[in-house]
Motif scaffolding. Structure first.
Motif, PDB file in Angstrom:
ATOM      1  N   MET A  63      -0.338 -10.073  88.758  1.00 38.74           N
ATOM      2  CA  MET A  63      -1.507 -10.911  88.505  1.00 38.74           C
ATOM      3  C   MET A  63      -2.801 -10.129  88.720  1.00 38.74           C
ATOM      4  SD  MET A  63      -0.541 -14.515  90.323  1.00 38.74           S
ATOM      5  CE  MET A  63      -2.242 -15.067  90.128  1.00 38.74           C
ATOM      6  N   ALA A  64      -2.814  -9.352  89.790  1.00 40.32           N
ATOM      7  CA  ALA A  64      -4.027  -8.585  90.089  1.00 40.32           C
ATOM      8  C   ALA A  64      -4.325  -7.608  88.968  1.00 40.32           C
ATOM      9  CB  ALA A  64      -3.859  -7.849  91.411  1.00 40.32           C
TER      10      ALA A  64
ATOM     11  N   GLN B 273     -10.749   8.089  96.234  1.00 40.47           N
ATOM     12  CA  GLN B 273      -9.532   7.331  95.954  1.00 40.47           C
ATOM     13  C   GLN B 273      -9.393   6.136  96.908  1.00 40.47           C
ATOM     14  OE1 GLN B 273      -6.095   9.808  95.759  1.00 40.47           O
ATOM     15  NE2 GLN B 273      -4.988   8.314  94.505  1.00 40.47           N
ATOM     16  N   ALA B 274      -9.681   6.387  98.188  1.00 46.50           N
ATOM     17  CA  ALA B 274      -9.561   5.309  99.166  1.00 46.50           C
ATOM     18  C   ALA B 274     -10.537   4.182  98.854  1.00 46.50           C
ATOM     19  CB  ALA B 274      -9.809   5.852 100.573  1.00 46.50           C
ATOM     20  N   ALA B 275     -11.749   4.547  98.462  1.00 47.71           N
ATOM     21  CA  ALA B 275     -12.745   3.517  98.151  1.00 47.71           C
ATOM     22  C   ALA B 275     -12.291   2.687  96.954  1.00 47.71           C
ATOM     23  CB  ALA B 275     -14.102   4.156  97.870  1.00 47.71           C
ATOM     24  N   ALA B 276     -11.734   3.357  95.944  1.00 50.83           N
ATOM     25  CA  ALA B 276     -11.241   2.645  94.771  1.00 50.83           C
ATOM     26  C   ALA B 276     -10.114   1.691  95.179  1.00 50.83           C
ATOM     27  CB  ALA B 276     -10.747   3.629  93.718  1.00 50.83           C
ATOM     28  N   GLU B 277      -9.273   2.202  96.052  1.00 52.36           N
ATOM     29  CA  GLU B 277      -8.144   1.397  96.526  1.00 52.36           C
ATOM     30  C   GLU B 277      -8.621   0.143  97.251  1.00 52.36           C
ATOM     31  OE1 GLU B 277      -4.791   1.276  95.403  1.00 52.36           O
ATOM     32  OE2 GLU B 277      -5.534   3.357  95.380  1.00 52.36           O
ATOM     33  N   ARG B 278      -9.634   0.302  98.090  1.00 50.20           N
ATOM     34  CA  ARG B 278     -10.145  -0.850  98.844  1.00 50.20           C
ATOM     35  C   ARG B 278     -10.737  -1.905  97.902  1.00 50.20           C
ATOM     36  NH1 ARG B 278     -11.647   3.091 102.607  1.00 50.20           N
ATOM     37  NH2 ARG B 278     -13.706   3.297 101.649  1.00 50.20           N
ATOM     38  N   ALA B 279     -11.394  -1.435  96.845  1.00 56.05           N
ATOM     39  CA  ALA B 279     -11.963  -2.400  95.890  1.00 56.05           C
ATOM     40  C   ALA B 279     -10.840  -3.172  95.200  1.00 56.05           C
ATOM     41  CB  ALA B 279     -12.829  -1.679  94.862  1.00 56.05           C
ATOM     42  N   PHE B 280      -9.816  -2.446  94.772  1.00 59.71           N
ATOM     43  CA  PHE B 280      -8.712  -3.131  94.106  1.00 59.71           C
ATOM     44  C   PHE B 280      -8.003  -4.080  95.067  1.00 59.71           C
ATOM     45  CE2 PHE B 280      -4.158  -3.226  92.865  1.00 59.71           C
ATOM     46  CZ  PHE B 280      -4.322  -4.013  91.739  1.00 59.71           C
ATOM     47  N   ALA B 281      -7.990  -3.697  96.345  1.00 61.61           N
ATOM     48  CA  ALA B 281      -7.309  -4.539  97.336  1.00 61.61           C
ATOM     49  C   ALA B 281      -7.922  -5.927  97.419  1.00 61.61           C
ATOM     50  CB  ALA B 281      -7.339  -3.862  98.711  1.00 61.61           C
ATOM     51  N   VAL B 282      -9.206  -6.042  97.151  1.00 65.15           N
ATOM     52  CA  VAL B 282      -9.830  -7.365  97.176  1.00 65.15           C
ATOM     53  C   VAL B 282      -9.218  -8.250  96.091  1.00 65.15           C
ATOM     54  CG1 VAL B 282     -11.977  -8.649  96.925  1.00 65.15           C
ATOM     55  CG2 VAL B 282     -11.995  -6.435  98.067  1.00 65.15           C
ATOM     56  N   ILE B 283      -9.121  -7.690  94.894  1.00 62.50           N
ATOM     57  CA  ILE B 283      -8.522  -8.453  93.797  1.00 62.50           C
ATOM     58  C   ILE B 283      -7.068  -8.778  94.124  1.00 62.50           C
ATOM     59  CG2 ILE B 283      -7.887  -8.385  91.354  1.00 62.50           C
ATOM     60  CD1 ILE B 283     -10.268  -6.575  90.865  1.00 62.50           C
ATOM     61  N   ARG B 284      -6.417  -7.804  94.681  1.00 62.88           N
ATOM     62  CA  ARG B 284      -5.008  -8.014  94.998  1.00 62.88           C
ATOM     63  C   ARG B 284      -4.831  -9.116  96.050  1.00 62.88           C
ATOM     64  NH1 ARG B 284       0.235  -4.376  95.779  1.00 62.88           N
ATOM     65  NH2 ARG B 284       1.489  -6.186  96.331  1.00 62.88           N
TER      66      ARG B 284
END
Lengths: 237, 237
Positions: free
Chosen positions: B163-164, B130-141
DNA sequence: TGTACATCAGTGAACGCGCGTTCACTGATGTAC
DNA sequence: TGTACATCAGTGAACGCGCGTTCACTGATGTAC
């Protein structure tokens, strides 16, 4: 029912409607275990027949699965064209309705949606399946054609096929990331429907179909609807 | 190598790097048969060990699968942030690069992409995943935050999270409908990359970040790049 | 530097299971006369 | 209206298969002294 029916409750030797029963059983199983998890034997068990019986109606597991996908596309097409309603009362409103219908289908018929888009079926194997998928996409495409025709004069008219592909991918993206029946997805600050609606409105504005805070396309069709409050994303819930 | 090594070629009793070998084998299998089709036993066979050996490294099949998904998100995050490059040389250009990187990942690492988005793993089971997925989305965000900050004065600033989510769903929609490695998808009049680029540009224009045929946001950053020829969809190939 | 021993990472055989599919069969249904 | 018969849709037992998992085991490696 006599004492002879012990094992086979509520029906005689012949099932009477086994094909439908198997399709329904498969839908239930897909809902429960995913398209990959469903088995032929399990479907037979749920329908209350022996594991050999399904072979009277489907060549094999794959044929059952693609039957489901095909029916799914047929229902999908029907839901989308009903929502589109030939562009009434105006193109943009009808278009928004199609988007909502898309998400509603993904949410309410997750088994069909899985079979259609996530089962890994090669669409070109089954001509009927491919044709059904094509007809469903044609609804989106036809709607995009009508939208494209509304391009303000002086603006280059965008290719309708491209618009249709854009709308489809937006809808599919949101459906598969956020609007699945299985629920176990990311939490959102807004509903999937609102998210899609905002996305489509911004997109249409980007094409010049909606002037700032005012639906230009609707005006072009003499629709007196007022501007949405606060722009596409500012909508109060 | 002596005559004793007949059965076990090229290595002794200990594999030495079995965990990595199993992960690699699973990736190959997922590429070939899909995330649902891969089996623990098959992975062991490919790695050249007995079917019991994998249990020294993974509790069960699911743990291997979620390891793959987690690594996938890590590599995904890395690819996206490298593409983003902290918004250099300007936000819009970097943002477009992120979109291309998204599709490139889906296309070049279809096994990872499957494990990440289509394997039906419950993300909340595994905290690391979950944390890894979150970090990936954080880039887009983070990229969306920077974009949002460029909103022209006088325009309401759009919520960056929204927007993200929009950008993510566009990318995911196009990736899963048109840019999969397995190829067996719909034919397009343009590449998936071009389709996404046009979609994002239209979307950004809809937010007011690009004035007609001219990238307003880039100008705000004093970037002298000229307008794209013919608007977002008119691009000659 | 050598030895004893603990620990680790594999083996290979076995298990129970459920699957897809086949087979000869049989009960029910429909139809020709 | 009744009878003979063809056809249809199911049965149930059996098959071979590959899976996930367990088990006592064993060869290799690392470490304390």
């Amino acid at each position: 029912m006599s004492w002879k029916d012990q094992g086979r409750s509520e029906r005689g030797y012949h099932h009477g409607n086994l094909k439908e029963a198997l399709l329904q059983a498969a839908l239930d199983l897909i809902a429960k275990k995913g398209a990959a998890g469903f088995t032929f034997a399990d479907a037979a068990r749920i329908a209350g027949v022996s594991p050999a019986a399904p072979y009277r109606h489907f060549r094999d597991r794959d044929e059952l699965l693609s039957s489901i996908a095909q029916r799914g596309f047929e229902q999908f097409e029907s839901a989308l064209s009903q929502a589109w309603d030939d562009g009434r009362p105006d193109t943009v409103t009808a278009f928004e309705r199609v988007g909502k219908a898309y998400l509603a289908f993904a949410r309410e018929q997750p088994s069909f949606y899985s079979a259609m888009f996530e089962s890994g079926l090669a669409t070109d194997v089954n001509a009927g399946l491919q044709a059904a998928a094509e007809r469903a996409f044609a609804v989106i495409r036809a709607a995009a054609e009508r939208l494209a025709a509304l391009a303000p004069s002086g603006t280059p008219r965008p290719p309708a096929l491209m618009m249709a592909l854009h709308i489809w991918s937006m809808s599919h993206g949101i459906a598969s990331l956020f609007a699945r029946g299985d629920g176990a997805r990311r939490k959102l600050p807004m509903s999937a429907e609102e998210l899609l609606e905002a996305e489509v409105l911004i997109y249409l504005r980007g094409l010049g179909f909606l002037t700032d805070r005012r639906p230009a396309a609707q005006e072009a069709e003499k629709n007196p609807a007022g501007p949405p409050p606060g722009g596409p994303w500012g909508r109060p819930r």
